[in-house]
Design a protein around this motif. Structure first.
Motif, mmCIF file in Angstrom:
data_model
loop_
_atom_site.group_PDB
_atom_site.id
_atom_site.type_symbol
_atom_site.label_atom_id
_atom_site.label_comp_id
_atom_site.label_asym_id
_atom_site.label_seq_id
_atom_site.Cartn_x
_atom_site.Cartn_y
_atom_site.Cartn_z
ATOM 1 N N ASP A 50 1.084 -1.390 -0.187
ATOM 2 C CA ASP A 50 0.470 -0.330 -0.139
ATOM 3 C C ASP A 50 0.463 1.103 -0.024
ATOM 4 O OD1 ASP A 50 -2.717 -1.627 -0.105
ATOM 5 O OD2 ASP A 50 -3.167 -1.193 2.464
ATOM 6 N N GLU A 52 2.957 3.427 -2.127
ATOM 7 C CA GLU A 52 2.520 4.301 -2.889
ATOM 8 C C GLU A 52 4.314 5.230 -3.614
ATOM 9 O OE1 GLU A 52 0.075 7.717 -3.453
ATOM 10 O OE2 GLU A 52 -1.485 6.831 -2.129
ATOM 11 N N ILE A 55 4.924 1.469 -4.834
ATOM 12 C CA ILE A 55 4.715 1.212 -6.089
ATOM 13 C C ILE A 55 4.837 2.342 -7.238
ATOM 14 C CG2 ILE A 55 2.836 0.769 -7.613
ATOM 15 C CD1 ILE A 55 2.876 -1.063 -4.824
ATOM 16 N N ILE A 73 0.728 -7.279 -7.854
ATOM 17 C CA ILE A 73 0.108 -5.440 -8.114
ATOM 18 C C ILE A 73 -0.863 -4.974 -9.471
ATOM 19 C CG2 ILE A 73 1.273 -5.419 -5.743
ATOM 20 C CD1 ILE A 73 3.352 -3.935 -7.643
ATOM 21 N N LYS A 76 -2.562 -2.114 -8.681
ATOM 22 C CA LYS A 76 -2.017 -0.593 -8.145
ATOM 23 C C LYS A 76 -1.281 0.221 -9.179
ATOM 24 C CE LYS A 76 -2.311 -3.022 -3.944
ATOM 25 N NZ LYS A 76 -2.351 -2.400 -2.305
#
Length: 79
Positions: A50, A52, A55, A73, A76
């Motif tokens: 989670d 960011e 990611i 993912i 995401k």
């Protein structure tokens, strides 16, 4: 009715060195939540997905398709 999902898919032992402080945190958090220490670590590690910034870092990697698939993912990352 919610179905029970399998735990620890493809689980294997790892050999990591953790400080006594970190081990105590995991131990007592597991006691508090009534999960095993393995389950606590698994849940906490999944929460990293989670982040960011993490990611975005993955998205910036040159050949990131394998990473995205391995970490599951796809939903995401920017397409």
């Amino acid at each position: 009715m919610k179905f029970i999902k399998p735990k620890n898919r493809n689980a294997e032992k790892v050999n990591w060195e953790l400080s006594e402080h970190t081990r105590a945190i995991v131990k007592y958090y597991a006691e508090y939540t009534e999960y095993t220490e393995d389950e606590v670590v698994e849940i906490i590690m999944l929460n990293l997905l989670d982040d960011e910034g993490f990611i975005k870092w993955i998205e910036s990697k040159r050949n990131n398709k394998r990473i995205i698939q391995q970490l599951e993912i796809e939903d995401k990352v920017a397409k």
